[in-house]
Design an enzyme around this catalytic site. Structure first.
Site, PDB file in Angstrom:
ATOM      1  N   GLU C  32      78.801  -2.468 -10.185  1.00 29.36           N
ATOM      2  CA  GLU C  32      77.392  -2.760  -9.451  1.00 29.36           C
ATOM      3  C   GLU C  32      77.081  -3.890 -10.326  1.00 29.36           C
ATOM      4  O   GLU C  32      76.694  -3.850 -11.658  1.00 29.36           O
ATOM      5  CB  GLU C  32      76.462  -1.455  -9.478  1.00 29.36           C
ATOM      6  CG  GLU C  32      75.059  -1.910  -9.125  1.00 29.36           C
ATOM      7  CD  GLU C  32      74.960  -2.826  -7.700  1.00 29.36           C
ATOM      8  OE1 GLU C  32      75.845  -1.935  -6.828  1.00 29.36           O
ATOM      9  OE2 GLU C  32      74.215  -3.765  -7.855  1.00 29.36           O
ATOM     10  N   SER C  46      65.480  -0.195   7.920  1.00 26.43           N
ATOM     11  CA  SER C  46      64.639   0.501   8.888  1.00 26.43           C
ATOM     12  C   SER C  46      64.731   2.391   8.468  1.00 26.43           C
ATOM     13  O   SER C  46      63.993   3.037   9.029  1.00 26.43           O
ATOM     14  CB  SER C  46      65.029   0.290  10.371  1.00 26.43           C
ATOM     15  OG  SER C  46      65.184  -1.015  10.615  1.00 26.43           O
ATOM     16  N   ILE C  48      66.874   4.318   9.650  1.00 25.72           N
ATOM     17  CA  ILE C  48      67.291   5.156  10.757  1.00 25.72           C
ATOM     18  C   ILE C  48      68.753   5.403  11.047  1.00 25.72           C
ATOM     19  O   ILE C  48      69.436   4.736  10.240  1.00 25.72           O
ATOM     20  CB  ILE C  48      66.954   4.142  12.178  1.00 25.72           C
ATOM     21  CG1 ILE C  48      65.692   3.283  12.135  1.00 25.72           C
ATOM     22  CG2 ILE C  48      67.215   5.077  13.460  1.00 25.72           C
ATOM     23  CD1 ILE C  48      64.496   4.340  12.193  1.00 25.72           C
ATOM     24  N   HIS C  50      70.705   6.322  13.580  1.00 27.09           N
ATOM     25  CA  HIS C  50      71.072   6.175  15.052  1.00 27.09           C
ATOM     26  C   HIS C  50      71.909   6.810  15.649  1.00 27.09           C
ATOM     27  O   HIS C  50      72.818   7.330  15.359  1.00 27.09           O
ATOM     28  CB  HIS C  50      71.658   4.592  14.980  1.00 27.09           C
ATOM     29  CG  HIS C  50      70.842   3.349  14.683  1.00 27.09           C
ATOM     30  ND1 HIS C  50      69.567   2.895  15.305  1.00 27.09           N
ATOM     31  CD2 HIS C  50      70.863   2.639  13.422  1.00 27.09           C
ATOM     32  CE1 HIS C  50      68.961   1.972  14.602  1.00 27.09           C
ATOM     33  NE2 HIS C  50      69.740   1.785  13.334  1.00 27.09           N
ATOM     34  N   SER C 337      73.643  -2.797  10.736  1.00 23.75           N
ATOM     35  CA  SER C 337      73.415  -1.706  11.665  1.00 23.75           C
ATOM     36  C   SER C 337      74.477  -1.559  12.570  1.00 23.75           C
ATOM     37  O   SER C 337      75.026  -2.403  13.266  1.00 23.75           O
ATOM     38  CB  SER C 337      72.124  -2.134  12.323  1.00 23.75           C
ATOM     39  OG  SER C 337      71.679  -0.899  13.134  1.00 23.75           O
ATOM     40  N   SER C 341      73.884   4.842   9.246  1.00 25.10           N
ATOM     41  CA  SER C 341      73.975   5.886   9.751  1.00 25.10           C
ATOM     42  C   SER C 341      75.423   6.192   9.664  1.00 25.10           C
ATOM     43  O   SER C 341      75.993   7.498   9.594  1.00 25.10           O
ATOM     44  CB  SER C 341      73.784   5.510  11.345  1.00 25.10           C
ATOM     45  OG  SER C 341      72.601   4.978  11.389  1.00 25.10           O
ATOM     46  N   CYS C 441      49.197   4.484 -11.216  1.00 20.25           N
ATOM     47  CA  CYS C 441      50.222   4.916 -12.102  1.00 20.25           C
ATOM     48  C   CYS C 441      51.033   4.008 -12.857  1.00 20.25           C
ATOM     49  O   CYS C 441      51.824   4.613 -13.789  1.00 20.25           O
ATOM     50  CB  CYS C 441      50.722   5.911 -11.430  1.00 20.25           C
ATOM     51  SG  CYS C 441      51.934   5.242  -9.837  1.00 20.25           S
TER      52      CYS C 441
END
Lengths: 418, 114, 481
Positions: C32, C46, C48, C50, C337, C341, C441
């Site tokens: 990485e 987002s 989501i 889908h 996208s 998902s 914090c």
């Protein structure tokens, strides 16, 4: 039988004054809950002076002012629990707390005083575009790093917002060796006290750009520069007026928000104009036996006024505990032309005298404050100078209040005749 | 005629000071008159800061000069404050630097340190 | 260091692959570039899950979206990742949109999406009273959901590491040499070799691919900007609310988040692969579009803006498969996208691709893919007190806005992939994610990180390398050059 007669949430100047005032009126089992590891609240990091001129007739620093009240706790039965967070307040005045020492507890109270203070408005709240590099701090967070922990947050600084916190930090950072390049203010006037403009900006030749705002933030990892633009009368950036400041730090002093999470969850009615609880003249909220004072009620400029208000709340809490409830029909206070809000928002007709605190929406010279009872002027007060950054107050004696015919009074500003 | 804002109290009166006679107008109280006259002749300021604390979890102790000192000496005062290392116990008002930067003012603690 | 498989990139795709492969007796290495996992698109999207009516039938996107979405509830339950099956609505707001809804419905049926329903305006408004009352119709997809995308990535990556995968952070691949056995990857952390490489490098996948001489695709980074609003706006809608898609993408959506906030965004503008700055125009566009779907959004309650860059590419579909010109080099690229998902299914796909290419996959005897994270604010009163009795640090609330305790922060600093920054802690336990955005914090979290990692607070970063917070001490103490 309650665990405590009175629970005060917050051991800053508001909570301390309220607890001491209640104790003075004979309340004995008082508990103050404080999330920090010491009492004093935000004053602990306000190491500058300017506090106490009204209350103590002396000019004190923040820690000294707080220290006076902490010292007054000695010899009272008031308990202070630090390192303790209040997680919830119920309508029946049960307080849920958590601390390393005592774990999670529910404590019942005869009365509660809310004194949680406020938090700072963030970058997101005003949607400043640009990169999300490091080096952008709210002024209070930078102040904590510097004054409590002893760390410098940067070397070349731009400050957005000319309220007192921004001004104070301009001076503080300069004295500690940073270069403060500019103070940028969206409005055409400064939000801070004049004395701070002098001591914090003029003294160090730091330019103040009124009617300007930050329109871009640039930095790959750490902040590298900000773009500042002039704004028009609708506070929209004017293209072509951009100034670029090479800096590594941006301090945001763009407003304070009363910290009413607990109040909202408990069902306390909140005034959207102040973001604080709707209160009576005795600081009681919409929940009987729950009172609010200090910055959690409305954002103050002078801690001396916080103390006076909190003493009122503490005495009212004592009255409630001891069974003395205010009498009289409700009269509401409305804000008219030029007035942003009033505290209290309503009062009992039979109250002895009514002190109304409010803020104006613009700068006024030689204007008058009018209290209107329908179309009749109940009272009028002349003021040479009023500004949004300086909380105003007027007092209406009982004899005037007795004359009110309507159940709503309006506080408004009458500008000077041109 | 010099225009100034008085800093003695939060009212911030707008003063006018005659640069020859040092007469002051616009002040709401006598302290303002004194400030106005002085600000032209010998501007002074109270300096507030912090000092390094050793031997404690607490890292800094707030301090102030116990009287206003000449404006021109502010940074010299800050330099002396930077050299202080303090260990507890300290009480509010304890002198940590006497006669700081030759101003006759003292740097005193504004908070107790256990 | 030699591995059986090296994965380049530990966003949610790389993590899903590592998680899927860690089940088998393989030496898996993950490289990485950043100082933490999930630092790219994975942390700025987002969020989501889908339903899967959007991709064209027959594409990998369609198949893997539907499969991934079906896998998500059980996966999130096993790995203790916040997920909510809230459902979604696509709104018809303009004339012509109704035909688009019909087309999406048909596509969804062809893709195997369960429970799709076309609604009248009245039906839609009954479900969601906050919608634009002038809407012309809606497509309801009950299988859609919302998830915590970075926590999903942490959970997948941590589980992989727990089961033997080795993660190397701060290890961007700068050169790849072909060897007899396969590949030698050059990074600032040294050279790593393996016969097989999975390219999960997100917005940099084409650059990585070019390092082995495969320039068959180009990444076309597309920036999307967002508003994240206070929890007081969190119940403005209860489902994900889409507008009809356009060639540029799915358009601006309004959705609750798993934390209880409201999300509005994204727009789509061509950008550099790592440019996550917000723009005045972008935010104004998002705001205008969001208001078309949900007119009552109170933008004064915004607490944060952010932007994420999506790895759109010159290919319409996901680029999934062994490189045609470089055997042993597998592309998992252009995962735009519905990438999030599809992630669990893409992990499965990676296993299938490797098996098909001849890799022998023997399941491990010992394999533990459960994960539990203590969330103090969700504990009962008794659990809270049990925790505090064992470790008093669970009694010290550090983040007031989100009720996150010191105990949780310390625990996060001792997970298999510990955070190294304030935002790394934020993304793992939520401290600083609330309405004060770390104002209260932040200094405290910084101190705890310094203490637990044994470094000076001056050396604690806000996020990725270079994001220093403090430049030294006041009073001329130890400083930073």
């Amino acid at each position: 039988m309650f665990d405590y007669e009175l629970i005060v949430i917050g051991a800053g100047p508001a909570g301390l004054a309220a607890a001491l005032a209640a104790h003075e009126k004979g309340v004995r089992r008082i508990l103050i809950l404080e999330r920090d590891n010491q009492a004093g609240g935000i004053l602990n990091q306000c190491i500058h002076n300017g506090f106490g001129l009204h209350f103590f007739k002396e000019e004190l620093t923040g820690p000294e002012y707080a220290g006076r009240f902490v010292a007054m706790l000695a010899g009272t039965t008031i308990e202070v629990r630090t390192d303790t967070m209040v997680l919830e307040l119920e309508q029946n005045r049960t307080v849920h707390t958590v601390s390393p020492l005592r774990g999670y507890e529910r404590i019942t109270a005869g009365a509660v005083v809310l004194a949680m203070g406020c938090r700072e408005r963030t970058r997101g709240a005003i949607s400043i575009p640009g990169a999300r590099c490091s080096g952008i701090f709210t002024a209070g967070a930078a102040q904590r790093f510097m004054n409590i922990e002893g760390y410098m947050v940067g070397k070349r600084v731009v400050i957005l917002g000319s309220g007192d916190i921004g001004l104070i930090m301009a001076r503080r950072m300069t004295l500690e060796g940073a270069k403060v390049l500019a103070c940028v203010e969206l409005m055409p006037y400064s939000g801070g006290l004049n004395r701070n403009i002098v001591q914090c900006l003029h003294d160090f030749d730091i330019p103040l750009y009124l009617s300007h705002t930050v329109t871009d933030v640039v930095g790959k990892d750490r902040l590298e520069r900000v773009v500042v633009s002039k704004v028009d009368e609708n506070r929209r950036p004017i293209p072509g007026t951009e100034m670029v400041f090479d800096c590594d730090t941006l301090l945001l002093s763009v407003g304070l928000l009363p910290e009413n999470e607990l109040s909202r969850q408990a069902g306390v009615q909140i005034d959207p104009r102040t973001n604080g609880p709707v209160v009576w003249e005795n600081c009681e909220t919409s929940i009987p036996g729950v009172f609010a004072c200090g910055n959690v009620l409305h954002v103050h400029d002078l801690v001396d006024y916080v103390t006076a208000e909190s003493q009122r709340a503490g005495r009212a809490a004592a009255d409630f505990i001891q069974g003395r409830l205010p009498q009289g029909q409700e009269i509401r206070l409305e804000n008219g032309s030029g007035v942003g809000y009033t505290v209290p928002q309503h009062f009992h007709r039979d109250t002895d005298k009514l002190e109304i605190f409010f803020r104006v929406r613009a700068i006024y010279h030689n204007a008058a404050i009018r209290v209107m009872d329908g179309d009749t002027q109940l009272a009028r007060f002349r003021r040479e100078h009023m500004a949004p950054g300086e909380m105003e107050n007027i007092t209406l004696p009982k004899v005037l209040l007795d004359r009110a015919q309507h159940d709503t009074l309006r506080v408004e500003i009458e500008e000077a005749a041109q | 005629m010099k225009e100034l804002i008085c800093i003695t109290c939060p009212k911030g009166c707008h003063l006018k000071v005659d640069e020859q006679t040092f007469a002051v107008t616009g002040n709401a109280c006598p302290r303002g008159a004194a400030y106005g006259a002085n600000e032209l002749r010998n501007p002074v300021r109270v300096v507030t800061s912090t000092v390094v604390v050793t031997g404690s979890e607490i890292r800094r102790l707030p301090v102030k000069t116990d009287r206003p000192i000449p404006k021109g000496k502010m940074f010299a005062v800050m330099e002396e404050i930077a050299r202080v290392r303090v260990t507890g116990p300290v009480r509010v008002g304890d002198v940590l630097i006497a006669n700081v930067a030759g101003t006759e003012g003292n740097v005193v603690a504004t908070k107790n340190l256990p | 260091m030699n591995y059986d498989v090296i994965i380049i990139g530990c966003g949610v795709i790389g993590a899903a692959c590592a998680h899927a492969l860690s089940r088998y007796q393989l030496r898996v290495g993950i490289l990485e570039a950043d100082n933490d996992v999930a630092n790219g698109t994975t942390k700025a999207n987002s969020a989501i899950v889908h339903a899967g009516y959007d991709p064209l039938p027959g594409t990998k996107m369609a198949r893997l979206n539907v499969r991934g979405t079906a896998m998500m509830p059980a996966l999130c339950a096993r790995l203790d990742v916040p997920y909510k099956n809230v459902g979604s609505l696509v709104l018809a707001l303009e004339p012509g949109d109704e035909q688009t809804l019909q087309a999406l419905y048909a596509r969804g049926v062809a893709n195997g999406v369960p429970g799709l329903q076309l609604l009248t305006p009245a039906q839609a408004l009954e479900l969601e009273p906050g919608l634009n009352p002038k809407l012309l119709g809606a497509l309801l997809a009950p299988s859609a959901g919302i998830v915590n995308p970075w926590e999903l990535c942490y959970a997948l990556a941590e589980t992989a590491v727990k089961n033997g995968a080795e993660l190397h952070l701060n290890a961007p691949v700068t050169a790849i040499r072909r060897t007899e056995e396969g590949f030698a990857l050059q990074t600032p952390k040294g050279e790593f070799t393996a016969p097989r490489v999975l390219n999960c490098a997100g917005t940099h996948a084409d650059q990585i691919s070019r390092l082995v001489g495969d320039d068959s695709f180009e990444i076309l980074p597309s920036k999307g900007e967002y508003f994240l609003l206070d929890k007081s706006e969190g119940s403005r809608v209860s489902r994900v609310i889409f507008q009809c898609p356009s060639p540029a993408g799915k358009g601006v959506l309004v959705a609750p988040t798993v934390h209880g906030n409201l999300l509005a965004g994204p727009n789509a503008t061509a950008s550099d692969p790592d440019d996550t700055a917000n723009t005045a125009q972008g935010l104004a566009y998002v705001r205008a579009m969001a208001t078309r779907s949900v007119p009552g959004i109170n933008f004064r309650d915004n607490i944060r803006n952010f932007a994420g860059v999506r790895a759109n590419s010159t290919c319409e579909d996901f680029i999934l498969g062994q490189s045609e010109t470089v055997p042993g080099f597998f592309q998992l690229a252009g995962i735009r996208s519905p990438g999030l998902s599809a992630a669990p299914a893409i992990g499965e796909e990676a296993v299938r691709l490797l098996r098909d290419a001849g890799l022998d996959l023997q399941p491990k005897q010992q394999y533990d893919d459960t994960r539990r994270r203590i969330r103090f604010h969700e504990c009962s009163d008794e659990e809270k007190n049990r925790l505090i009795a064992q470790d008093p640090r669970y009694g010290r609330v550090i983040c007031r806005c989100e009720t996150v305790t010191e105990g949780e922060i310390v625990a996060a600093l001792h997970t298999p992939i510990p955070p190294v920054s304030v935002n790394g802690v934020k993304r793992r336990v939520g401290a600083g994610m609330g309405r004060c955005q770390g104002g209260f914090c932040g200094p405290r979290v910084q101190e705890i990180i310094a203490r637990e990692l044994g470094i000076s607070p001056v050396d604690v970063l806000m996020d990725w390398e270079g994001t220093w917070v403090l430049c030294g001490e006041t009073k001329g103490g130890a400083g930073r050059v």
